[in-house]
Scaffold this motif. Sequence first.
Motif, mmCIF file in Angstrom:
data_model
loop_
_atom_site.group_PDB
_atom_site.id
_atom_site.type_symbol
_atom_site.label_atom_id
_atom_site.label_comp_id
_atom_site.label_asym_id
_atom_site.label_seq_id
_atom_site.Cartn_x
_atom_site.Cartn_y
_atom_site.Cartn_z
ATOM 1 N N ASN A 46 8.016 7.883 12.016
ATOM 2 C CA ASN A 46 6.939 8.246 11.090
ATOM 3 C C ASN A 46 7.418 9.267 10.060
ATOM 4 N N MET A 50 7.490 9.066 5.943
ATOM 5 C CA MET A 50 6.945 10.127 5.087
ATOM 6 C C MET A 50 7.980 10.604 4.076
ATOM 7 N N SER A 103 0.415 10.610 -1.861
ATOM 8 C CA SER A 103 -0.901 10.026 -2.124
ATOM 9 C C SER A 103 -0.837 9.019 -3.268
ATOM 10 N N ASN A 106 0.574 5.835 -1.950
ATOM 11 C CA ASN A 106 -0.475 5.090 -1.246
ATOM 12 C C ASN A 106 -1.363 4.341 -2.236
ATOM 13 N N VAL A 112 2.979 4.276 3.631
ATOM 14 C CA VAL A 112 2.717 5.665 4.016
ATOM 15 C C VAL A 112 2.344 5.698 5.497
ATOM 16 N N ALA A 114 -0.647 7.044 7.884
ATOM 17 C CA ALA A 114 -2.023 7.535 7.844
ATOM 18 C C ALA A 114 -2.133 8.793 8.692
ATOM 19 N N THR A 115 -2.440 9.920 8.069
ATOM 20 C CA THR A 115 -2.493 11.189 8.802
ATOM 21 C C THR A 115 -3.700 12.014 8.382
ATOM 22 N N THR A 117 -5.774 9.424 7.950
ATOM 23 C CA THR A 117 -6.094 8.161 7.275
ATOM 24 C C THR A 117 -5.164 7.995 6.085
ATOM 25 N N ALA A 118 -5.149 6.808 5.508
ATOM 26 C CA ALA A 118 -4.332 6.591 4.316
ATOM 27 C C ALA A 118 -4.842 7.440 3.156
ATOM 28 N N CYS A 121 -3.204 10.818 3.343
ATOM 29 C CA CYS A 121 -1.825 10.684 3.833
ATOM 30 C C CYS A 121 -0.835 11.662 3.217
ATOM 31 N N ASN A 226 -5.789 15.597 -2.096
ATOM 32 C CA ASN A 226 -4.624 15.728 -1.215
ATOM 33 C C ASN A 226 -3.770 16.913 -1.660
#
Length: 295
Positions: A46, A50, A103, A106, A112, A114-115, A117-118, A121, A226
Motif C-alpha cells: 500500500n 501511495m 487526490s 484519484n 490510489v 483508499a484511506t 476512502t478514495a 486518499c 485533502n
Amino acid sequence: MNFRTVAELVELAESEKMPISEIMIQKEMETFNKSRQEVFDQMAGNLDVMEKAVHKGLNEQVKSHSGLTGGDAVKIRTYMNEAPVLLSGRDALDVVSRSMAVSEVNAAMGTVVATPTAGACGILPGCVFTAAERLNSDRETMVRALFVSGAIGYCIANNAFISGAAGGCQAEVGSATAMSAAAMVEMAGGTPSQSAEAVAIALKNMLGLVCDPVAGLVEAPCVKRNAMGGAIAMVAADMAMAGVKSVIPTDEVIEAMFRIGRDMPVSLKETALGGLAATPTGRAHERRIFGKSAE
C-alpha cells in the motif's frame, strides 16, 4: 488484541507496552490468520502505491476528465521553489502539495489507496511522506504509520462512519485527517495517548464539514479539502506532541461526529443537492460536464 474504541486501543497498547502499530499488526494477524510477514508486506505494498501516486501528482500534468481539477499540486511545488517568502512555511506546503497530488491522481482515475476512502486518499500519504522526510524515517516506520492510521480508522468506523455519504465530509476527510495525525505522532516517537489526543484535536476541527461535491464528482472541493486536511493533521500531531490535550475525550469527539452526521440533511451528504454543489457556478459546471442540472 480486541479493541473497539480509541480508549480501549490506548489502554491495550499501554498495558502490553506496545506501540499502536504493533497492536494493529497483531490484530490483523489474528483476524486474517496471516503471518507477520504477510501482513507487513501487504501494508508495504500500500505504501508503494501511495508513493507512486505522490510522485505522479507532483511530476506529471495530471488532469481530470471533467477539467475541474488537476495541476494544482505542481503549481504549489513551483511556488515553493520560486516565492521569496513562504507564508505558511515549507513543511506545511510540502504536506499540502503531496496530499493534493494524490487526490488529483484519484480524480484523474489513477491508482490510489483508499484511506479510509478514495475521496480522502491524499491526506495520509501526504502526511506520512512529509513526516518521513522531516524525521529521516526508515521504510518500516512509514509502514507502521499506516497500521496506526488503520487502527484509528477501525475505531472511527466501529463507532461512527467514514464516508461522506453517511456522515458528511467530516466523516471522510475528517477521519483521514485524524488517522494521519495519530500516525505522525508515532512516527515522531510519541506515545499512544498522544496519538489519541492528536485524533481528537484533528477531528474536532473537522466537525460539521459537509459533503457537497460539484457535479457529484470527487474533485471540487474534495482535492483542496485533502490539502487542508493534511495541514491540520500535521499541526494536530505537533500540538499533541507538545502536551496539548483535548478537553473532550477522543471517543466522545467521535461520538459527537456521529451525532452531527446523523442530524445532517441529506442534501449535504454527497448528493450534490446542497452546499457548493448548489451554487450557480457549481450548477454551471454540472451542466457543462453532464448537460443537465439537478435544479
